[in-house]
Design an enzyme around this catalytic site. Structure first.
Site, mmCIF file in Angstrom:
data_model
loop_
_atom_site.group_PDB
_atom_site.id
_atom_site.type_symbol
_atom_site.label_atom_id
_atom_site.label_comp_id
_atom_site.label_asym_id
_atom_site.label_seq_id
_atom_site.Cartn_x
_atom_site.Cartn_y
_atom_site.Cartn_z
ATOM 1 N N ASP A 114 -5.496 -0.526 -2.307
ATOM 2 C CA ASP A 114 -6.254 -1.455 -3.150
ATOM 3 C C ASP A 114 -7.585 -1.848 -2.543
ATOM 4 O O ASP A 114 -7.831 -1.693 -1.348
ATOM 5 C CB ASP A 114 -5.441 -2.739 -3.343
ATOM 6 C CG ASP A 114 -5.459 -3.610 -2.080
ATOM 7 O OD1 ASP A 114 -5.129 -3.080 -0.992
ATOM 8 O OD2 ASP A 114 -5.821 -4.797 -2.170
ATOM 9 N N ASP A 160 0.471 3.494 4.310
ATOM 10 C CA ASP A 160 -0.509 4.254 3.533
ATOM 11 C C ASP A 160 -1.612 4.827 4.408
ATOM 12 O O ASP A 160 -1.972 5.984 4.291
ATOM 13 C CB ASP A 160 -1.099 3.385 2.401
ATOM 14 C CG ASP A 160 -1.604 2.017 2.884
ATOM 15 O OD1 ASP A 160 -1.518 1.724 4.091
ATOM 16 O OD2 ASP A 160 -2.074 1.240 2.041
ATOM 17 N N GLY A 182 0.772 -1.246 0.000
ATOM 18 C CA GLY A 182 0.000 0.000 0.000
ATOM 19 C C GLY A 182 0.797 1.286 0.000
ATOM 20 O O GLY A 182 0.404 2.279 -0.608
ATOM 21 N N ASP A 214 -5.810 2.587 10.221
ATOM 22 C CA ASP A 214 -7.219 2.198 10.327
ATOM 23 C C ASP A 214 -7.476 1.757 11.766
ATOM 24 O O ASP A 214 -7.622 2.598 12.650
ATOM 25 C CB ASP A 214 -7.461 1.097 9.286
ATOM 26 C CG ASP A 214 -8.915 0.732 9.094
ATOM 27 O OD1 ASP A 214 -9.771 1.620 9.228
ATOM 28 O OD2 ASP A 214 -9.211 -0.445 8.803
ATOM 29 N N ARG A 259 -4.633 0.078 -7.324
ATOM 30 C CA ARG A 259 -3.418 0.595 -6.693
ATOM 31 C C ARG A 259 -2.656 1.627 -7.520
ATOM 32 O O ARG A 259 -2.007 2.506 -6.972
ATOM 33 C CB ARG A 259 -2.433 -0.558 -6.434
ATOM 34 C CG ARG A 259 -2.798 -1.448 -5.272
ATOM 35 C CD ARG A 259 -1.573 -2.233 -4.867
ATOM 36 N NE ARG A 259 -1.860 -3.429 -4.103
ATOM 37 C CZ ARG A 259 -2.077 -3.437 -2.782
ATOM 38 N NH1 ARG A 259 -2.054 -2.312 -2.114
ATOM 39 N NH2 ARG A 259 -2.310 -4.573 -2.152
ATOM 40 N N PHE A 274 -13.978 3.576 2.822
ATOM 41 C CA PHE A 274 -12.942 2.748 2.234
ATOM 42 C C PHE A 274 -12.377 3.473 1.025
ATOM 43 O O PHE A 274 -13.111 3.887 0.129
ATOM 44 C CB PHE A 274 -13.467 1.364 1.845
ATOM 45 C CG PHE A 274 -12.360 0.381 1.641
ATOM 46 C CD1 PHE A 274 -11.755 -0.247 2.717
ATOM 47 C CD2 PHE A 274 -11.887 0.114 0.364
ATOM 48 C CE1 PHE A 274 -10.704 -1.131 2.534
ATOM 49 C CE2 PHE A 274 -10.831 -0.773 0.164
ATOM 50 C CZ PHE A 274 -10.242 -1.390 1.259
#
Ligand code: IMP
Ligand code: MG
Length: 174
Positions: free
Chosen positions: A157, A98, A41, A101, A163, A150
Site C-alpha cells: 500500500d 511482502d 502487506g 526494505d 493493496r 516505492f
C-alpha cells in the site's frame, strides 16, 4: 503527491510464475511446521504461495507488523501484534513478508521468534530493496530484487490504498 507508473513494474502473470518458482524451491529445501505471514502487506503473496505448496501439514498464522506512518518512509518504530498467541516453541517457521526494505521488520521478528523458542526460522519475501538496508539481514527466499523505488499493489500500500491491485506498480512523485 504521488501517482502510479504508466505501466506495471511487475505484471500479475510474472508474479505468478515467480511465486510458483519460490514455492517449489521452498518445498525442496525447507521442511517447516508453520507459515507465519505478516499482515497486511503479505496477504496476497502468502495466499498465492501456499496454493503452490499444497501441503496438508502446513499450519498458517498471521501477525500484524506495522512500521509505516502515512508516507513512503518507515516511521522506524515497529508495532507487532498477535505473536504471543502462537505456539512457537520447538517449531520450524517460514516467515513471510511482502518486501525487505531497511530490514528492521524481518530482523526484529526473527529475533522475537528465536526468543520464543523456534528451532528453525527461514524468511521469504516477494521483493528485496537491497540498497535500502540499514541492518544486516538477508532473506532465504527472494522473489524479485528491485531498485530503490516505492512500490504498490499485490498487497502493498501507500497510505492503505492500492493493496488489492493484481500487478505491482511504482509510485512516482508529481
Ligand atoms: P523494513 O522494516 O524497513 O524492512 O520495512 C518493511 C515493511 O515496510 C514492509 O513489510 C512493508 O510493509 C513496508 N514497505 C517497505 N517498502 C515498501 C514499498 O516500497 N511499498 C510499500 N510498502 C513498503
Ligand atoms: Mg509490512
Amino acid at each position: 503527491m504521488y501517482k502510479m507508473s504508466a505501466k506495471p513494474m511487475i505484471t500479475a502473470a510474472k508474479i505468478q510464475d515467480r511465486v510458483q518458482e519460490i514455492a517449489t524451491e521452498i518445498n525442496r529445501t525447507f521442511d517447516f511446521d508453520i507459515i507465519l505471514s505478516t499482515l497486511t502487506g503479505a496477504f496476497m503473496f502468502t495466499t498465492d504461495l501456499v496454493r503452490f505448496m499444497a501441503n496438508a501439514k502446513h499450519r498458517i498464522t498471521f501477525i500484524k507488523a506495522t512500521s509505516y506512518g502515512s508516507g513512503t518512509e518507515s516511521s522506524g518504530v515497529l508495532k507487532v501484534s498477535g505473536i504471543d498467541d502462537i505456539d512457537i516453541k520447538g517449531k520450524r517457521i517460514l516467515l513471510v513478508d511482502d518486501i525487505l526494505d531497511t530490514g528492521k521488520t524481518m530482523s526484529t521478528l526473527t529475533h522475537m521468534l528465536k526468543e520464543a523458542g523456534a528451532v528453525d526460522i527461514r524468511t521469504c519475501v516477494l521483493m528485496n530493496k537491497e540498497a535500502r538496508r540499514t541492518v544486516d539481514f538477508h532473506a532465504d527466499y527472494v522473489g524479485f530484487e528491485i531498485e530503490n523505488q516505492f512500490v504498490v499493489g499485490y498487497g502493498l500500500d501507500y497510505d492503505q490504498d492500492y493493496r488489492t491491485l493484481p500487478d505491482i506498480w511504482t509510485l512516482e512523485e508529481t
